[in-house]
Motif scaffolding. Structure first.
Motif, mmCIF file in Angstrom:
data_model
loop_
_atom_site.group_PDB
_atom_site.id
_atom_site.type_symbol
_atom_site.label_atom_id
_atom_site.label_comp_id
_atom_site.label_asym_id
_atom_site.label_seq_id
_atom_site.Cartn_x
_atom_site.Cartn_y
_atom_site.Cartn_z
ATOM 1 N N ASN A 80 0.865 -1.188 0.000
ATOM 2 C CA ASN A 80 0.000 0.000 0.000
ATOM 3 C C ASN A 80 0.892 1.225 0.000
ATOM 4 O OD1 ASN A 80 -2.195 1.759 0.193
ATOM 5 N ND2 ASN A 80 -2.313 1.565 2.427
ATOM 6 N N PRO A 81 1.416 1.614 -1.171
ATOM 7 C CA PRO A 81 2.429 2.687 -1.239
ATOM 8 C C PRO A 81 1.953 3.976 -0.598
ATOM 9 C CG PRO A 81 2.280 1.536 -3.338
ATOM 10 C CD PRO A 81 1.133 1.046 -2.503
ATOM 11 N N ARG A 82 2.831 4.557 0.232
ATOM 12 C CA ARG A 82 2.529 5.817 0.901
ATOM 13 C C ARG A 82 3.501 6.925 0.511
ATOM 14 N NH1 ARG A 82 0.004 5.983 5.739
ATOM 15 N NH2 ARG A 82 0.293 8.238 5.453
ATOM 16 N N ILE A 83 4.770 6.564 0.262
ATOM 17 C CA ILE A 83 5.796 7.581 0.030
ATOM 18 C C ILE A 83 6.550 7.261 -1.259
ATOM 19 C CG2 ILE A 83 7.825 8.750 0.963
ATOM 20 C CD1 ILE A 83 7.001 7.838 3.716
ATOM 21 N N ALA A 84 6.784 8.298 -2.053
ATOM 22 C CA ALA A 84 7.682 8.218 -3.207
ATOM 23 C C ALA A 84 8.882 9.109 -2.918
ATOM 24 C CB ALA A 84 6.980 8.669 -4.484
ATOM 25 N N ALA A 85 10.057 8.641 -3.263
ATOM 26 C CA ALA A 85 11.274 9.389 -2.937
ATOM 27 C C ALA A 85 12.229 9.392 -4.118
ATOM 28 C CB ALA A 85 11.964 8.787 -1.715
ATOM 29 N N VAL A 86 12.971 10.493 -4.244
ATOM 30 C CA VAL A 86 14.030 10.613 -5.250
ATOM 31 C C VAL A 86 15.251 11.208 -4.580
ATOM 32 C CG1 VAL A 86 14.792 11.949 -7.256
ATOM 33 C CG2 VAL A 86 12.619 10.744 -7.331
ATOM 34 N N ILE A 87 16.395 10.587 -4.827
ATOM 35 C CA ILE A 87 17.676 11.092 -4.331
ATOM 36 C C ILE A 87 18.580 11.336 -5.518
ATOM 37 C CG2 ILE A 87 19.737 10.591 -2.967
ATOM 38 C CD1 ILE A 87 16.539 8.750 -2.178
ATOM 39 N N MET A 88 19.168 12.523 -5.587
ATOM 40 C CA MET A 88 20.115 12.866 -6.643
ATOM 41 C C MET A 88 21.397 13.370 -5.991
ATOM 42 S SD MET A 88 21.775 15.402 -8.477
ATOM 43 C CE MET A 88 20.889 16.922 -8.178
ATOM 44 N N ILE A 89 22.512 12.709 -6.304
ATOM 45 C CA ILE A 89 23.826 13.116 -5.806
ATOM 46 C C ILE A 89 24.640 13.598 -7.002
ATOM 47 C CG2 ILE A 89 25.876 12.459 -4.516
ATOM 48 C CD1 ILE A 89 23.375 12.279 -2.846
#
Length: 574
Positions: free
Chosen positions: A513-522
């Motif tokens: 039951n997806p609650r959070i979407a995240a993106v990390i850029m370094i």
């Protein structure tokens, strides 16, 4: 003749007397009119020479996070100003005043002499009320105080790029302070006073208009998640010797931005040594080629075409593909791969062959529908849209590069939004930087079954052996995501910068039951590696582990409970 001339003199005399009488009557009537019948005229002119209106500063609206934690508050301060002409009569007290203000006596004297003929000049702004009152108590002629407000940011550098800051006149200049300037700024009031011709205050008459405070603003940001994201991103940038970084967390179901952090950052409470580069909200302003993180959308387009199924296979041997002058290469030689394995191995050859089969238009349409290269609608100052190329005739090279994430440019927020659409069963909800009281309406842009299938593939990327996203695992939760590594395009010329990369990881959690979407850029990691699965994936795992627990999301990947066997005293089992 003499008698006739004498007869004329009385007439002339009476005419002069009549004219004088008329003049006296006119003057008398005007005096009565001004003093008795119409005294507003003299009153207005008298007031114009003595009545003044002093502005009453308005309290700027409070900015809080979604839970009511303050992010920007206004505190009262005292500003000291001086009448240069009056100060000239008190030169003996200039050294005393300079010492009280903490200023160099020589430069302070030079400034007062340069403004000797001015009736208004700032001495110092932003003192605490106690500091200001101590200086006013010196009773230096020509020194006066004004009550103002100054903005203070309790979260400091942690929320600086989101909240922004105000200038010395309390007007929004960056971030949400600028975006919601009309909402936050109050309406100044007016105080009526009497002053003499020298400008000295004689009497405080009344409040002509009360100041109206600005309205409060509750952001969608969760300060707890903001601190968590800030700490992990800062540690990753330092560990890998990176130039910069960005991290975005979105609520999948509502589109609210839960956290948005960047490195480097700055302290909005002390901007004396501020570097312009540190002020950029890179998550919204910096655009980049997203690399392999867009391959799931190419897979979604293939499934939507009906020509491909999850078990369909592509021969990627020998790990390279020649297109005219260009050669597409894979990191590993995959051989025969199905769609899930293409994502797990991040095969450029495999995704290119799929793109050649279905064409670039379906892939372009899916990317557009999930918000890549599109306006997010957040209204953030300086936000960039990016670029999603569109060609009348798509050449093979353009089709292939679109499929594996080159030739287009997006922001970190756009990429997080795209993954949120996948996690929300293919439904697109508008993004918001302000806390929402109810869930917004969603638009179905990807078939629900296809979105769920792709999410399942992303889970395999993280949890299956050889998937490349193992470092993104979260204990107790099923998560899915995709890493990416893209070369940095040169800004001064065509082509790419040698040995300069951006490392990405984009994912969602929990899978059930997806609650959070995240993106990390370094940006430009220079120590210990540069692949997204190595640099950015661990940040995802750490941030997501903390975020899911802070949001009280129930675990969906706990081990099965085991039954304990206890030996009894007689040797039996209980």
């Amino acid at each position: 003749m003499i008698g006739l001339q004498g007869a004329l003199y009385p007439w002339r005399f009476r005419l002069v007397l009549l004219l004088l009488a008329l003049m006296v009557a006119a003057i008398g009537w005007r005096i009565v009119d001004l003093q008795v019948l119409d005294n507003d005229f003299l009153q207005a002119h008298g007031d114009a020479r003595s009545v003044r209106h002093i502005p009453i500063p308005a309290h700027r609206g409070l900015i809080t996070d979604r839970n009511g934690e303050p992010l920007a508050v206004s505190t009262p301060v005292t500003t000291l100003w001086a009448n240069g002409r009056e100060l000239q009569a008190a030169k003996a007290r200039w050294p005393e005043l300079a010492t009280a203000l903490g200023q160099d006596r020589k430069s302070f004297t030079a400034r007062l002499q340069a403004n000797a003929k001015r009736e208004f000049m700032y001495l110092v702004r932003g003192l605490t009320p106690e500091q200001g009152q101590r200086i006013l108590d010196l009773k230096v002629p020509g020194v006066y105080g004004i009550e103002e407000f100054r903005r203070f940011y309790p979260a400091g550098e942690v929320a600086a790029h989101v909240v922004g800051f105000t200038d010395i006149d309390d007007r929004g200049r960056e971030g949400m302070e600028l975006a919601f300037e009309e909402w936050l700024a109050g309406v100044p009031g007016k105080r009526q006073v009497l002053k003499d011709r020298r400008g000295s205050l004689i009497k405080d008459v009344q409040v002509a208009q009360n100041a109206k405070a600005g309205r409060a603003l509750a952001l969608s940001i969760d300060l707890r998640l903001q601190y968590l994201a800030h700490r992990e991103l800062r540690n990753a940038v330092a560990e890998f010797g990176a130039k910069a970084g960005s991290l975005v967390l979105l609520d999948v179901q509502t589109g609210e931005v839960l956290a948005m952090v960047n490195q480097p950052t700055y302290n909005p409470n002390n901007r004396r040594s501020l570097q312009p580069a540190a002020m950029r909200n890179r998550a919204m302003i910096d655009v980049f080629e997203p690399g392999s993180t867009v391959k799931p959308f190419s897979i979604a387009a293939a499934l939507a075409s009906g020509r491909w199924q999850p078990e369909s296979t592509v021969d990627t041997a020998p790990g390279s593909l020649r297109i005219g002058r260009y050669t597409i290469r894979d990191v590993s030689r995959g051989g025969l791969l199905n769609l899930t394995e293409i994502l797990m191995k991040s095969s450029n050859v495999g995704i290119s062959k799929i793109a050649f089969d279905i064409g670039a238009e379906p892939i372009h349409a899916v990317m557009q529908q999930v918000g890549l290269g599109q306006d997010t609608g957040l209204g953030f100052p300086g936000e960039r849209v990016g670029t999603l190329p569109s060609h009348r005739v798509w050449r093979e090279a353009e089709t292939a590069t679109l499929a594996y994430g080159y030739g287009l440019s997006v922001t970190a927020v756009q990429l997080a939004h795209a993954y949120a659409v996948l996690a929300n069963d293919g439904r697109n909800v508008p993004l918001s930087m302000v806390r929402l009281d109810r869930r917004p309406e969603a638009t179905q842009v990807i078939d629900q079954q296809i979105a769920q299938t792709v999410i399942g593939m992303l889970q395999a990327v993280v949890e299956e052996p050889g998937g490349g996203g193992a470092r993104a695992k979260v204990p107790g939760y099923h998560v899915g995501g995709k890493s990416g590594t893209a070369r940095k395009a040169s800004t001064g010329s065509k082509g790419y910068v040698d040995k300069a990369y951006r490392s990405f990881f984009a994912g969602v959690a929990p899978i059930d039951n997806p609650r959070i979407a995240a993106v990390i850029m370094i940006d430009e990691p220079s120590e210990g590696g540069y692949y997204g699965g190595l640099v950015s994936a661990p940040v995802f795992g750490k941030v997501m582990a903390g975020a899911l627990r802070l949001m009280n999301v129930a675990p969906d990947n706990l081990p099965e409970p085991q039954t304990a066997v206890i030996e009894s005293a007689k040797g039996g089992r209980i």
